[in-house]
Scaffold this motif. Structure first.
Motif, mmCIF file in Angstrom:
data_model
loop_
_atom_site.group_PDB
_atom_site.id
_atom_site.type_symbol
_atom_site.label_atom_id
_atom_site.label_comp_id
_atom_site.label_asym_id
_atom_site.label_seq_id
_atom_site.Cartn_x
_atom_site.Cartn_y
_atom_site.Cartn_z
ATOM 1 N N ASP A 137 -49.896 35.323 104.810
ATOM 2 C CA ASP A 137 -48.473 34.853 105.586
ATOM 3 C C ASP A 137 -47.277 35.324 104.762
ATOM 4 O O ASP A 137 -46.194 35.585 105.418
ATOM 5 C CB ASP A 137 -48.507 33.510 105.789
ATOM 6 C CG ASP A 137 -48.679 32.796 104.557
ATOM 7 O OD1 ASP A 137 -49.326 32.708 103.732
ATOM 8 O OD2 ASP A 137 -47.893 31.388 104.618
ATOM 9 N N HIS A 150 -44.306 37.416 105.793
ATOM 10 C CA HIS A 150 -42.711 37.017 105.710
ATOM 11 C C HIS A 150 -42.069 38.096 104.680
ATOM 12 O O HIS A 150 -40.770 38.171 105.112
ATOM 13 C CB HIS A 150 -42.597 35.632 104.946
ATOM 14 C CG HIS A 150 -43.130 34.763 105.763
ATOM 15 N ND1 HIS A 150 -43.493 33.288 105.613
ATOM 16 C CD2 HIS A 150 -43.831 34.580 107.209
ATOM 17 C CE1 HIS A 150 -43.914 32.409 106.412
ATOM 18 N NE2 HIS A 150 -43.996 33.169 107.400
ATOM 19 N N TYR A 181 -43.523 32.561 113.609
ATOM 20 C CA TYR A 181 -44.353 32.298 112.302
ATOM 21 C C TYR A 181 -44.308 33.581 111.595
ATOM 22 O O TYR A 181 -44.772 33.508 110.288
ATOM 23 C CB TYR A 181 -45.693 32.076 112.568
ATOM 24 C CG TYR A 181 -45.686 30.589 113.583
ATOM 25 C CD1 TYR A 181 -45.904 29.389 112.954
ATOM 26 C CD2 TYR A 181 -46.045 30.336 114.942
ATOM 27 C CE1 TYR A 181 -45.656 28.394 113.573
ATOM 28 C CE2 TYR A 181 -46.287 29.228 115.665
ATOM 29 C CZ TYR A 181 -45.886 28.142 114.695
ATOM 30 O OH TYR A 181 -45.964 27.064 115.365
ATOM 31 N N ARG A 187 -35.264 30.949 113.393
ATOM 32 C CA ARG A 187 -36.097 30.656 114.343
ATOM 33 C C ARG A 187 -35.252 30.520 115.431
ATOM 34 O O ARG A 187 -35.889 30.408 116.788
ATOM 35 C CB ARG A 187 -36.949 29.573 113.745
ATOM 36 C CG ARG A 187 -38.109 30.003 112.878
ATOM 37 C CD ARG A 187 -39.273 28.641 112.708
ATOM 38 N NE ARG A 187 -40.040 29.307 111.790
ATOM 39 C CZ ARG A 187 -40.994 28.289 111.289
ATOM 40 N NH1 ARG A 187 -41.242 27.097 111.715
ATOM 41 N NH2 ARG A 187 -42.042 28.773 110.355
ATOM 42 N N CYS A 238 -41.923 40.208 114.285
ATOM 43 C CA CYS A 238 -41.946 39.427 112.904
ATOM 44 C C CYS A 238 -40.936 40.133 112.126
ATOM 45 O O CYS A 238 -40.581 39.608 111.030
ATOM 46 C CB CYS A 238 -43.094 39.799 112.371
ATOM 47 S SG CYS A 238 -44.673 39.032 113.046
#
Length: 257
Positions: free
Chosen positions: A89, A93, A121, A127, A170
């Motif tokens: 993850d 990111h 995510y 967000r 993403c």
């Protein structure tokens, strides 16, 4: 296919401003050497093809880059920063997103909901604009008109595009595409090629692309890296790679006359 004769690995080539770099990566499973001192780079905004016969180690490269596997030796760098062994993850990111050889969409969710997963995510901040990011990613791949359709009701081609949209939501620096054209017909392949070109031209995102449709790779990519039996046997422009005798041997199983 017969193995090529052992030769020194070609040096890693590419943009000096590498956004992604694999450096001398080796990994074995149960005594089977899957990758052996593999090095290559992907420059910022560059489209690089990763090809080779079945079992050459292509998907393993993706799994090492995204930290599904940790290499026995060697390292992976993102924008010059070592990311080897970092949590998957955190790697996402940091700017690496991917698709999968076997489509992994959320079948009971709508197209928009699938892509919102990436928008919410797949990036550590901002967000509040996730919906706008998701809608923009769907538009990028040509699925804006299907945003309310459940993934289970979509064709294989559209679900592959949906995976690309989720990866792009993403906000990656580099996206890894694992055989996005598998199972597609000629018209669907052309549509996918157009999407890959837009990823670079409209978003400036680098692409590392595993594919068995070699003609598509040669027509679209800036550079091509070739693996065989876990070793890199070529790294260059499509024109250079298509004439390389080691590449011809790996695919045809016989030496060049």
């Amino acid at each position: 296919m017969s193995a090529v004769a052992p030769t020194p690995a070609p040096p890693a080539r590419g943009n000096a401003d590498a956004v992604l770099r694999m450096a001398e990566v080796s990994i074995a499973f149960g005594g089977l050497q899957v990758l052996q001192r593999v090095s290559f780079t992907v420059g910022r905004g560059e489209v690089v093809g990763l090809i080779g016969p079945n079992g050459a180690g292509k998907s393993t490269c993706f799994n090492v880059i995204t930290s599904v596997y940790r290499p026995d030796r060697g390292d992976v760098f993102l924008a010059g920063e070592r990311i080897t062994g970092r949590r998957p993850d955190r790697i996402c990111h940091g700017g690496i997103a991917r698709t999968f050889q076997l489509v992994r969409t959320f079948q009971r969710m709508s197209a928009l909901e699938n892509v919102l997963v990436g928008a919410v995510y797949g990036h550590p901040g901002r967000r509040r604009d996730a919906r706008a990011q998701a809608l923009g990613a769907l538009k990028l791949v040509g699925l804006a008109g299907q945003r309310e359709r459940r993934a289970a009701q979509m064709t294989l081609s559209d679900r592959r595009l949906l995976e690309i949209a989720r990866a792009m939501a993403c906000r990656p620096t580099v996206v890894l595409l694992d055989e996005p054209m598998a199972g597609l017909n000629a018209i669907e392949i052309e549509a996918t090629i157009a999407v890959i070109r837009r990823i670079r031209s409209e978003r400036g995102v680098a692409v590392l692309w595993v594919e068995h449709k070699v003609d598509a790779i040669m027509n679209v990519c800036d550079r091509v890296v070739v693996l065989d039996h876990g070793e890199k046997i070529a790294d260059g422009t499509p024109a250079e790679v298509i004439c390389d005798r080691h590449v011809i041997e790996a695919y045809l199983g016989e030496p060049v006359a």
